[in-house]
Design an enzyme around this catalytic site. Structure first.
Site, PDB file in Angstrom:
ATOM      1  N   LYS A  42       0.812  -1.200   0.000  1.00  0.00           N
ATOM      2  CA  LYS A  42       0.000   0.000   0.000  1.00  0.00           C
ATOM      3  C   LYS A  42       0.857   1.267   0.000  1.00  0.00           C
ATOM      4  CE  LYS A  42      -2.940  -2.418   3.243  1.00  0.00           C
ATOM      5  NZ  LYS A  42      -2.659  -2.739   4.652  1.00  0.00           N
ATOM      6  N   GLY A  43       2.122   1.107   0.361  1.00  0.00           N
ATOM      7  CA  GLY A  43       2.975   2.279   0.582  1.00  0.00           C
ATOM      8  C   GLY A  43       3.031   3.257  -0.568  1.00  0.00           C
ATOM      9  N   ASP A  99       7.318   3.074  -2.878  1.00  0.00           N
ATOM     10  CA  ASP A  99       7.604   4.134  -1.918  1.00  0.00           C
ATOM     11  C   ASP A  99       9.055   4.061  -1.450  1.00  0.00           C
ATOM     12  OD1 ASP A  99       7.001   1.732  -0.680  1.00  0.00           O
ATOM     13  OD2 ASP A  99       6.074   2.625   1.076  1.00  0.00           O
ATOM     14  N   ASP A 102      14.521  -0.975   0.223  1.00  0.00           N
ATOM     15  CA  ASP A 102      15.297  -1.217   1.435  1.00  0.00           C
ATOM     16  C   ASP A 102      16.351  -2.282   1.088  1.00  0.00           C
ATOM     17  OD1 ASP A 102      16.093  -1.620   4.054  1.00  0.00           O
ATOM     18  OD2 ASP A 102      14.110  -1.929   4.851  1.00  0.00           O
ATOM     19  N   LYS A 130      17.131   3.400   0.635  1.00  0.00           N
ATOM     20  CA  LYS A 130      18.054   3.250   1.767  1.00  0.00           C
ATOM     21  C   LYS A 130      19.229   2.417   1.273  1.00  0.00           C
ATOM     22  CE  LYS A 130      15.080   3.204   5.896  1.00  0.00           C
ATOM     23  NZ  LYS A 130      14.556   2.314   6.946  1.00  0.00           N
ATOM     24  N   VAL A 152      11.204   5.474   8.908  1.00  0.00           N
ATOM     25  CA  VAL A 152      10.471   6.625   8.382  1.00  0.00           C
ATOM     26  C   VAL A 152       9.003   6.283   8.139  1.00  0.00           C
ATOM     27  CG1 VAL A 152      12.430   7.860   7.391  1.00  0.00           C
ATOM     28  CG2 VAL A 152      11.298   6.106   6.025  1.00  0.00           C
ATOM     29  N   ASP A 158       4.162   3.450   6.631  1.00  0.00           N
ATOM     30  CA  ASP A 158       3.466   3.177   7.892  1.00  0.00           C
ATOM     31  C   ASP A 158       4.366   2.592   8.973  1.00  0.00           C
ATOM     32  OD1 ASP A 158       3.823   0.580   6.626  1.00  0.00           O
ATOM     33  OD2 ASP A 158       2.419  -0.192   8.111  1.00  0.00           O
TER      34      ASP A 158
HETATM   35  C1  PRP Z   1       7.798  -1.927   1.795  1.00  0.00           C
HETATM   36  C2  PRP Z   1       8.014  -1.185   0.479  1.00  0.00           C
HETATM   37  C3  PRP Z   1       8.558  -2.243  -0.418  1.00  0.00           C
HETATM   38  C4  PRP Z   1       9.346  -3.124   0.524  1.00  0.00           C
HETATM   39  C5  PRP Z   1      10.771  -2.735   0.429  1.00  0.00           C
HETATM   40  O1  PRP Z   1       6.553  -2.540   1.776  1.00  0.00           O
HETATM   41  O2  PRP Z   1       6.816  -0.640  -0.016  1.00  0.00           O
HETATM   42  O3  PRP Z   1       7.546  -2.975  -1.060  1.00  0.00           O
HETATM   43  O4  PRP Z   1       8.854  -2.889   1.839  1.00  0.00           O
HETATM   44  O5  PRP Z   1      11.558  -3.585   1.234  1.00  0.00           O
HETATM   45  P1  PRP Z   1      12.750  -4.454   0.656  1.00  0.00           P
HETATM   46  O6  PRP Z   1      13.526  -3.609  -0.312  1.00  0.00           O
HETATM   47  O7  PRP Z   1      13.556  -4.789   1.886  1.00  0.00           O
HETATM   48  O8  PRP Z   1      12.183  -5.673   0.013  1.00  0.00           O
HETATM   49  P2  PRP Z   1       5.841  -3.122   3.078  1.00  0.00           P
HETATM   50  O9  PRP Z   1       6.129  -4.591   3.158  1.00  0.00           O
HETATM   51  O10 PRP Z   1       6.199  -2.293   4.254  1.00  0.00           O
HETATM   52  O11 PRP Z   1       4.293  -2.979   2.709  1.00  0.00           O
HETATM   53  P3  PRP Z   1       3.388  -1.654   2.560  1.00  0.00           P
HETATM   54  O12 PRP Z   1       3.835  -0.954   1.297  1.00  0.00           O
HETATM   55  O13 PRP Z   1       1.989  -2.179   2.431  1.00  0.00           O
HETATM   56  O14 PRP Z   1       3.588  -0.801   3.782  1.00  0.00           O
END
Ligand code: PRP
Length: 179
Positions: A42-43, A99, A102, A130, A152, A158
């Site tokens: 959802k981010g 969004d 990581d 990051k 963040v 979130d």
């Molecule tokens: C976050 C972001 C990416 C992922 C990045 O999603 O939107 O999809 O993590 O992490 P990575 O590079 O370590 O794989 P999250 O799982 O928090 O879901 P959300 O977008 O619904 O908050």
């Protein structure tokens, strides 16, 4: 400032300026082509909504939702598709909108899935990066901001599903996420 927040990392004005620049660059690069923006829920919802409104070319949108299989599969980066695209991407130009990148594992796996569907091209646009957390290299073609390894939230991001609605991006206080 919202309680629970350590400091503003990126203000809504800074974000807006950068989103406009990204939209301009993408619009130039895809001039004359039909582009499908794929938001990863959802981010990325807030970022995609703003990005598309600053674009000067015709775009279509679709969404995917993925979830990691859990701690044991984190190292493999295998993700479960909770919601797939509603359309074929064969022969089409696709821009994945995220969004944050990581470790890179989610995007690396998603790219594999999407490339297997024979699109004309697949590129990545991520608002935040990051770099110090990266475990696998992924090509981020359009990047908003490189940020330090801090927790963040806001502008779609979130903590336990909270704070996505905040217009600025904040560093969360340690005591909030460490309990
Ligand atoms: C976050 C972001 C990416 C992922 C990045 O999603 O939107 O999809 O993590 O992490 P990575 O590079 O370590 O794989 P999250 O799982 O928090 O879901 P959300 O977008 O619904 O908050």
């Amino acid at each position: 400032m919202h309680p629970g927040m350590e400091r503003v990392l990126l203000s809504k004005d800074e974000i807006e300026d950068r989103v406009k620049e990204l939209a301009r660059a993408i619009s130039e690069d895809y001039q004359g082509k039909e582009l499908l923006l794929v938001g990863i829920l959802k981010g990325a919802a807030v970022f995609l909504a703003d990005l598309m409104r600053h674009m000067s070319i015709d775009v279509r949108i679709d969404f995917m939702a993925v979830s990691s299989y859990g701690a044991s599969s984190k190292s493999t980066g295998v993700v479960r598709i909770l919601k797939d695209l509603e359309q074929s991407i064969e022969g089409r130009h696709v821009l994945v909108v995220e969004d944050i990148v990581d470790t890179g594992l989610t995007l690396n796996y998603l790219l594999e899935i999407l490339r297997a569907r024979d699109p004309a091209s697949v590129r990545i646009c991520a608002l935040l990066d990051k770099p110090s957390r990266r475990e696998i290299e992924v090509p981020v073609d359009y990047k908003g901001f490189a940020i330090p390894d801090e927790f963040v939230v806001g502008y779609g991001l979130d903590f336990n599903e909270k704070y996505r609605h905040l217009p600025d991006i904040y560093v969360l206080k340690k005591e909030v996420y460490q309990g």
